[in-house]
Structure formats: C-alpha cells, structure tokens
Design an enzyme around this catalytic site. Sequence first.
Site, PDB file in Angstrom:
ATOM      1  N   GLU A   1       0.814  -1.226   0.000  1.00 14.09           N
ATOM      2  CA  GLU A   1       0.000   0.000   0.000  1.00 14.09           C
ATOM      3  C   GLU A   1       0.843   1.271   0.000  1.00 14.09           C
ATOM      4  O   GLU A   1       0.806   2.067   0.954  1.00 14.09           O
ATOM      5  CB  GLU A   1      -0.949   0.005   1.209  1.00 14.09           C
ATOM      6  CG  GLU A   1      -1.901  -1.166   1.244  1.00 14.09           C
ATOM      7  CD  GLU A   1      -3.029  -1.011   2.266  1.00 14.09           C
ATOM      8  OE1 GLU A   1      -3.056   0.017   2.970  1.00 14.09           O
ATOM      9  OE2 GLU A   1      -3.881  -1.901   2.349  1.00 14.09           O
TER      10      GLU A   1
ATOM     11  N   GLU B   1      -5.278  -8.745   0.901  1.00 13.25           N
ATOM     12  CA  GLU B   1      -5.907  -8.463   2.190  1.00 13.25           C
ATOM     13  C   GLU B   1      -7.392  -8.235   1.960  1.00 13.25           C
ATOM     14  O   GLU B   1      -7.781  -7.558   1.012  1.00 13.25           O
ATOM     15  CB  GLU B   1      -5.355  -7.183   2.851  1.00 13.25           C
ATOM     16  CG  GLU B   1      -3.949  -7.289   3.362  1.00 13.25           C
ATOM     17  CD  GLU B   1      -3.441  -5.987   3.990  1.00 13.25           C
ATOM     18  OE1 GLU B   1      -4.266  -5.171   4.469  1.00 13.25           O
ATOM     19  OE2 GLU B   1      -2.216  -5.803   3.994  1.00 13.25           O
TER      20      GLU B   1
HETATM   21  C1  FCB Z   1      -4.346  -2.154   5.532  1.00 10.22           C
HETATM   22  C2  FCB Z   1      -2.954  -2.493   6.014  1.00 10.22           C
HETATM   23  C3  FCB Z   1      -2.906  -3.543   7.088  1.00 10.22           C
HETATM   24  C4  FCB Z   1      -4.061  -3.441   8.061  1.00 10.22           C
HETATM   25  C5  FCB Z   1      -5.370  -3.285   7.341  1.00 10.22           C
HETATM   26  C6  FCB Z   1      -6.571  -3.206   8.247  1.00 10.22           C
HETATM   27  O1  FCB Z   1      -4.362  -0.844   5.051  1.00 10.22           O
HETATM   28  O2  FCB Z   1      -2.167  -2.932   4.941  1.00 10.22           O
HETATM   29  O3  FCB Z   1      -1.662  -3.477   7.710  1.00 10.22           O
HETATM   30  O4  FCB Z   1      -3.827  -2.467   8.983  1.00 10.22           O
HETATM   31  O5  FCB Z   1      -5.338  -2.166   6.511  1.00 10.22           O
END
Ligand code: FCB
Length: 449
Positions: free
Chosen positions: A167, A351
């Site tokens: 990110e 994620e």
């Molecule tokens: C993302 C991050 C991760 C976590 C999630 C909830 O932005 O990559 O580390 O904090 O959010």
Amino acid sequence: MSDLARFPDGFLWGAATSAYQIEGSPLADGAGPNIWHRFSRRKGAIDHGDTGDAACDHYRRWAEDVRWMRELGLSAYRFSIAWARVFPEGRGALNWKGVDFYARLVDRLLESGITPAATLYHWDLPAALDDRGGWTNPDVAGWFQDYARTMFERLGDRVPMWATLNEPVLVSDAGYVKGVHAPGHRSVREATAVARHLLLAHGAAVEAFRATAKGAIGIVVNLEPREPASDANRDVEASRRADLYFNRQYLEPVFTGRWPEGLGAILGESFRDFTPAESARVAAPIDWVGVNYYARRVTRAGPDPPLHADDVPPDAEKATDLGWEIHPEGLTRVLVEVTERHGKIPLYVTENGAAFDDPPPNRLGVVADPRRAAYLRDHLRAARAALDRGVDLRGYFVWSLLDNFEWQKGYSQRFGLIRVDFATQERVMKESGRFYRDVIASQGAAARD
Ligand code: FCB
C-alpha cells in the site's frame, strides 16, 4: 452444490499479517528501531498510547502461530519482513539473527505445506534511515535494493512469492500528508518526492530479483472504488481526483512508467515527470499484483489540500467498526478494472477483512463473530464473481490471521480469524476462523451455502 461455486485447483487460501503489527520484541537480538517504534512513543499518536512493543508476541510464539495456520488449513501465509531486524541501521552491517528468524519461519511453513508470501516493506522503515530523510531521500531506492537483494539471496530459494511494497499510497499519504502514520509529517512537497522514491525503490527491487531469484514478484496496492456523493460538478470532480490519487498514483506508473494524467495538477509545483531511465526502472515487468480491498468510498468536495475531497461516512449498520462501508461488489469491480486497464495479469486478494468488536470467548470457549463471517462469505462470493468475469485470480488472503496492532488505532480494532487476549497472549479460533476453515476444506463451496 454446483461446481461453479468452487475455486480453481491450486487457488491459494491464505491469511495475512505484517511484522510490526504482530511480532513484538522490536529490539530483540540486535534489531534496530523502526519509524513505528518511534512514532508510537509520540504523545497522542496512537489510541490509548498503545505501541507494538508486545503486539502478539509472534517473535517468540511463531511456532504456535504456524500451528494455528495448520488448524485453519491455510495453503499460503503472507507476512512481512522487518527491514530493521535484518539491517539495524537500514544499510551496512547485516544482523544474522534477524535473517534467521525469517528463515526458521519460512522453513516451518514449508514443512507445514504452507506457501510463504513475503512482503519486503509493510511501513516499518529503519529509524536510522529516517534520520537521513527516509523516503524523501533519493538514496532510499538504493538502500531498499540492497536490503531486497539480501533477502532474495537468503530466502529466494524457498519463498516463491514476493511483494516489494504494501500500500504505497498509505506510506505517502498517511505518513507524509496527513501525518497519522509514521513518520507523522504533513507536507505535500515531501509526499510528492516520497511517491517517486517508493516507485523507484520498487523497480530497483524487481531488478535485483531478476538477477538473484526465480519466483514471482509483485506489488500490493489498496483499491477503493470511488463514487461521487452527488452529481454536482464539484463532487464528481472530487471523486475523480480521489480515484486518481488513491487508486492510480502507483499502479499506473508500475505498468506504464508514467504518472497518471492529471496527478501533477493535484500535487502542484513539486511534481515532475520521470526521466526515460526512471520510467524504465519503475515499469520493470512484474509477475502479479496484490489487491487489498476493504471498502467503497463515497466522495465529496472538501477543504484539505492537496485533494480537496473527503469521504461521506456510511450508515453505521452498513459499516465495520472502523466506519468502512461494507460493499462486497466493490471487490469484483476493482479486480475487473485492474484486468481491463492493465491486461490479464495474475491477481491476488492480498488483504480483505473486517474490524468488529468481538465478545470474549463464552463459557464453551466460542468467540461468536457472525458479522465477520458474513463479511468474508460475501467477499469470497465477490471474488468468485471476478473469476467468472475473466479475472486471473490466483488466491485470497484474509486480513488477518490474528487480532493485532492496528496502527493509529492500537489494539482497539480486531481483525483476526484467531482472537488474541493481549493480557495473556492466549489464542482462540473465532467462529469466522471455523467458517474460513470450512471454506478452504471445500475449495470455496462453503461460502456458497
Ligand atoms: C491495511 C494495512 C494492514 C491493516 C489493514 C486493516 O491498510 O495494509 O496493515 O492495517 O489495513
């Protein structure tokens, strides 16, 4: 059960974590401090004054945590490497004990039939490099390349899947514009330089990878579909700017070697184009893209530079505890859009998950978290729909394996499939964990029932 509900053979079923959020023991065995270690000590920076000093104590409990992964039936595990464990000063002398920690973890994962997926940078820059300007210093691309090369040399024979950055837009925006993440600066001028150096560091690591390792390398971006809050011109424009800045600022250069059209008008006078040599480096071919997906954003015109846009909060009942809108269709949409824009490249959902305030275990030891299980089910269906629409989706990673240190929210937000009692470090599989275990065991079919 129709076979259409199932996911393809070889699809990776994973869970994700990051170093600073779970490891604890930040200075153990010769590790250097990183920027989150410092930032979390700044008064008021983190809710309740929490720090990652203990986190999930994964640095010492990693073997137990691999057992939990086996309980879940994971076929892959995404973790990040703490740069300052390996190079306490960020560069120069290597700390073998830091390398060994990750080598042992990787070996145990492989013995357990779990594919390791390593991220090189999940926000924890060595503090010694921050003292030299951190991501604002043009030398950072070279420092990152040296660190990356070392990890490829040490683990490249055993880790088949690597990500350069996690990110990057959060690094530049939360870290250098809004100041809510480490290092806590507020300067658009700095953020503009940081974006360029992140992309050059990414490209430099990809180059080193081709020279040293055989697996696959990619980058992890967070994508949030944007909708204007109204059809008024100012909201439509604000939403377009937010899409450009948040969703396209990094992904487009990685594929094209050029900034997206219109970014310069947002970032202002410190913005400049890449030279031809920089373009070639930034666009070094990658093997896959990781998409972190949590929410859709409804955007309206707002006062704050550089974007002059902000988000309209969703209704509480349509949101997780962090106030992020629950919008599963958005996952299908972002996966399809990446494929349409950049071609049919292997994609992973690196994620996806939800923060809810879970009850503690009941008398039977059950942690009832039905909203998280429903969130995962609906997003798995959305991921399946993307496959039906021609997306080359290769895997899905839940955020997160464990409840952990949620950055500026500290320990107040729980995302885990496994509950962590932060007083005792006791772990308990939540009902959402059991649900995900059934999904994995049925190759996705359980998400259909
Ligand atoms: C993302 C991050 C991760 C976590 C999630 C909830 O932005 O990559 O580390 O904090 O959010």
